[in-house]
Design an enzyme around this catalytic site. Sequence first.
Site, PDB file in Angstrom:
ATOM      1  N   GLY A   1      29.868  17.075  -0.708  1.00 35.74           N
ATOM      2  CA  GLY A   1      31.040  17.938  -0.569  1.00 35.74           C
ATOM      3  C   GLY A   1      30.545  19.375  -0.552  1.00 35.74           C
TER       4      GLY A   1
ATOM      5  N   GLN B   1      29.546  21.373  -2.997  1.00 38.33           N
ATOM      6  CA  GLN B   1      28.330  21.627  -3.774  1.00 38.33           C
ATOM      7  C   GLN B   1      27.112  20.937  -3.156  1.00 38.33           C
ATOM      8  OE1 GLN B   1      27.781  23.761  -6.225  1.00 38.33           O
ATOM      9  NE2 GLN B   1      29.916  24.403  -6.252  1.00 38.33           N
ATOM     10  N   GLY B   2      27.307  19.715  -2.684  1.00 40.00           N
ATOM     11  CA  GLY B   2      26.189  19.000  -2.064  1.00 40.00           C
ATOM     12  C   GLY B   2      25.624  19.800  -0.903  1.00 40.00           C
TER      13      GLY B   2
ATOM     14  N   GLY C   1      25.926  23.150  -0.272  1.00 37.36           N
ATOM     15  CA  GLY C   1      25.295  24.414  -0.685  1.00 37.36           C
ATOM     16  C   GLY C   1      23.997  24.183  -1.446  1.00 37.36           C
TER      17      GLY C   1
ATOM     18  N   LYS D   1      27.869   5.426   3.774  1.00 35.31           N
ATOM     19  CA  LYS D   1      27.465   5.350   5.182  1.00 35.31           C
ATOM     20  C   LYS D   1      28.712   5.446   6.066  1.00 35.31           C
ATOM     21  CE  LYS D   1      23.955   3.461   7.983  1.00 35.31           C
ATOM     22  NZ  LYS D   1      24.482   2.678   9.093  1.00 35.31           N
TER      23      LYS D   1
ATOM     24  N   ALA E   1      36.336  12.426  -9.923  1.00 32.91           N
ATOM     25  CA  ALA E   1      37.026  11.130 -10.038  1.00 32.91           C
ATOM     26  C   ALA E   1      36.129  10.003  -9.536  1.00 32.91           C
ATOM     27  CB  ALA E   1      38.332  11.160  -9.262  1.00 32.91           C
TER      28      ALA E   1
ATOM     29  N   HIS F   1      28.991  19.623 -13.444  1.00 33.79           N
ATOM     30  CA  HIS F   1      30.200  19.783 -14.259  1.00 33.79           C
ATOM     31  C   HIS F   1      30.036  18.860 -15.467  1.00 33.79           C
ATOM     32  CE1 HIS F   1      34.133  21.100 -15.063  1.00 33.79           C
ATOM     33  NE2 HIS F   1      34.845  20.394 -14.206  1.00 33.79           N
TER      34      HIS F   1
ATOM     35  N   GLU G   1      49.536  44.149  -2.924  1.00 27.26           N
ATOM     36  CA  GLU G   1      48.921  45.270  -3.634  1.00 27.26           C
ATOM     37  C   GLU G   1      47.904  44.763  -4.667  1.00 27.26           C
ATOM     38  OE1 GLU G   1      51.686  48.276  -4.873  1.00 27.26           O
ATOM     39  OE2 GLU G   1      50.169  49.253  -6.129  1.00 27.26           O
TER      40      GLU G   1
END
Length: 407
Positions: A96, A98-99, A101, A119, A158, A181, A305
């Site tokens: 996802g 994190q994977g 980056g 897969k 999850a 995490h 603002e």
Amino acid sequence: MASLASRSAFRAASRRTVFNASKAASKPSQAPAFSHLARATACKSAQRSAVQMSSRGIKTLDFAGTKEVVYERSDWPLAKLQDYFKNDTLALIGYGSQGHGQGLNARDNGLNVIVGVRKDGESWRQAQEDGWVPGETLFPIEEAIDRGTIIMNLLSDASQSQTWPKLAPLITKGKTLYFSHGFSVVYKEDTKVIPPTDVDVILVAPKGSGRTVRTLFKEGRGINSSIAVWQDVTGNAKEKAIALGVAVGSGYLYETTFEKEVYSDLYGERGVLMGGIQGMFLAQYAVLRKNGHSPSEAFNETVEEATQSLFPLIGAKGMDYMYNACSTTARRGALDWAPIFEKANLPVFEKLYESVKNGTETRKSLEYNGRSTYREDLAKELAEINDQEIWRAGKTVRSLRPDYKPE
Ligand SMILES: NC(=O)c1ccc[n+]([C@@H]2O[C@H](COP(=O)([O-])OP(=O)(O)OC[C@H]3O[C@@H](n4cnc5c(N)ncnc54)[C@H](OP(=O)(O)O)[C@@H]3O)[C@@H](O)[C@H]2O)c1
């Protein structure tokens, strides 16, 4: 992992370099960016680069009267990093935000990285787009764990729980288990993620989206990350966490515990970072509309603002700086109302922290995010937000910005 002998020889050389470098420079210098370019040059002249880039990066800083240790990338020049992980395979499980980056950064840092995902799922496709090659650097999850020495569990929180019964037996003695995490292991009663007792269990939690982890790295900067140790069987768990933090693109690393990381993270995102701010925006906007203000006026005075002018001032130089930049009238009123909002909000924040700590938030999250209809349910909720008057008004307000690009 690099052998102890080679590590200590390398460290001794590094320490000498560090000592000489720190004599020469009164301030620690920032290591150059670990970008594609850095990798290309540094791989060729690794030892020379180490000499040029070394500096003492561990710092004890005074954070408003409390002394805390901060670890810095400059203690881990590329050559040292590559030497440290020369016998390792980093198996990134999940691709996802994190994977993507963390994986690309570690790969650009010249480390041996493979990706493990379902897969033919969305991540499998995405990983190939990013240059991971099936059968070489991209594998089904179980095979990647089998091949890896450092298992980086970057599945959604999850699905970490759902997949654990199948994955746990593959995490054998000698491997290292890594999370971004504290969620899965801290709430083990609910997630059932109980790590094997014979592996190091560590955490590197970047304080931002994986997309930011990647862009900051490419800019030669680095994201702030938290590091923690859950289980240290080798005696090297903390050092490994720091090194991995640098490997995945962190600039500065703050030490914490798994519990503190997950409590503060769940609390913050439900509070001021996301849920709290959304609630404040909606409440302020509703009262303005009820009192006859137009949508554009209500939006401008509530969101535009804030995000375009005042919040960036707080980010740049602090709250007093923002106050100083405002009119005397604005200042007086805001100073008077701030404690009223603080008092009104304090019980809500107390309740929220308790709900995080006692696992209520985790159970809700596991239940909701574990549903098979999760993606559709979320899309429906976000579409409802998108359809709220405040955000529809915002689209028109944004269209008048000089740098507007159609959304
Ligand atoms: N995103 C952030 O801002 C952020 C920041 C700091 C830390 N973290 C932590 O980093 C970790 C990863 O988060 P993320 O946001 O990068 O990922 P994510 O979007 O939450 O998870 C995506 C990955 O999980 C896989 N997945 C989902 N359900 C699965 C299942 N049942 N079986 C196998 N794979 C499954 C997906 O594969 P498919 O494509 O095949 O579905 C995908 O590769 C989490 O622990 C998160 O708390 C996230």
